[in-house]
Design a protein around this motif. Structure first.
Motif, short mmCIF file in Angstrom:
data_model
loop_
_atom_site.label_atom_id
_atom_site.label_comp_id
_atom_site.label_asym_id
_atom_site.label_seq_id
_atom_site.Cartn_x
_atom_site.Cartn_y
_atom_site.Cartn_z
N ASN A 11 0.79 -1.23 0.00
CA ASN A 11 0.00 0.00 0.00
C ASN A 11 0.82 1.28 0.00
N GLY A 12 2.12 1.20 0.30
CA GLY A 12 2.95 2.38 0.30
C GLY A 12 2.92 3.16 1.61
N ASN A 13 2.17 2.68 2.59
CA ASN A 13 2.08 3.37 3.89
C ASN A 13 2.50 2.46 5.04
N GLY A 14 3.29 1.43 4.72
CA GLY A 14 3.74 0.49 5.75
C GLY A 14 2.82 -0.70 5.93
N THR A 15 1.80 -0.81 5.09
CA THR A 15 0.88 -1.96 5.15
C THR A 15 0.79 -2.63 3.79
N SER A 16 0.27 -3.84 3.79
CA SER A 16 0.07 -4.59 2.55
C SER A 16 -1.30 -5.26 2.58
N GLN A 17 -1.81 -5.57 1.40
CA GLN A 17 -3.02 -6.35 1.27
C GLN A 17 -2.61 -7.80 1.07
N ALA A 18 -3.18 -8.70 1.86
CA ALA A 18 -2.85 -10.12 1.78
C ALA A 18 -4.11 -10.93 1.55
N THR A 19 -4.02 -11.90 0.64
CA THR A 19 -5.14 -12.78 0.34
C THR A 19 -4.90 -14.11 1.02
#
Length: 77
Positions: free
Chosen positions: A28-36
């Protein structure tokens, strides 16, 4: 003489929280990610150390490292 709590020693050996394997969908560019997750649900996790498309170990909502990309099989017993 200090007493030793065997139960506390045993608990210290076990990892805290649940560890799951997920595919990183996007950083996400803000220190987080999307995980499936394997069931198809998408969660937001802390960390961007794993590139999109790679498998990762997720523990307590945070990326802990790269997971091997192994095949998944379901067997009925």
């Amino acid at each position: 003489m200090a007493t030793i709590n065997i139960w506390q020693q045993f608990k210290a050996l076990l990892p805290e929280g649940i560890r799951v394997i997920a595919t990183i969908a996007a950083n996400n560019g803000n220190g987080t990610s999307q995980a499936t997750l394997r069931d198809g649900s998408v969660i937001t996790v802390k960390g961007e150390s794993i590139s999109a498309g790679q498998m990762a170990f997720i523990q307590n909502g945070e990326i802990k490292g790269t997971a091997p990309d192994l095949a998944q099989y379901e067997v009925e017993v």
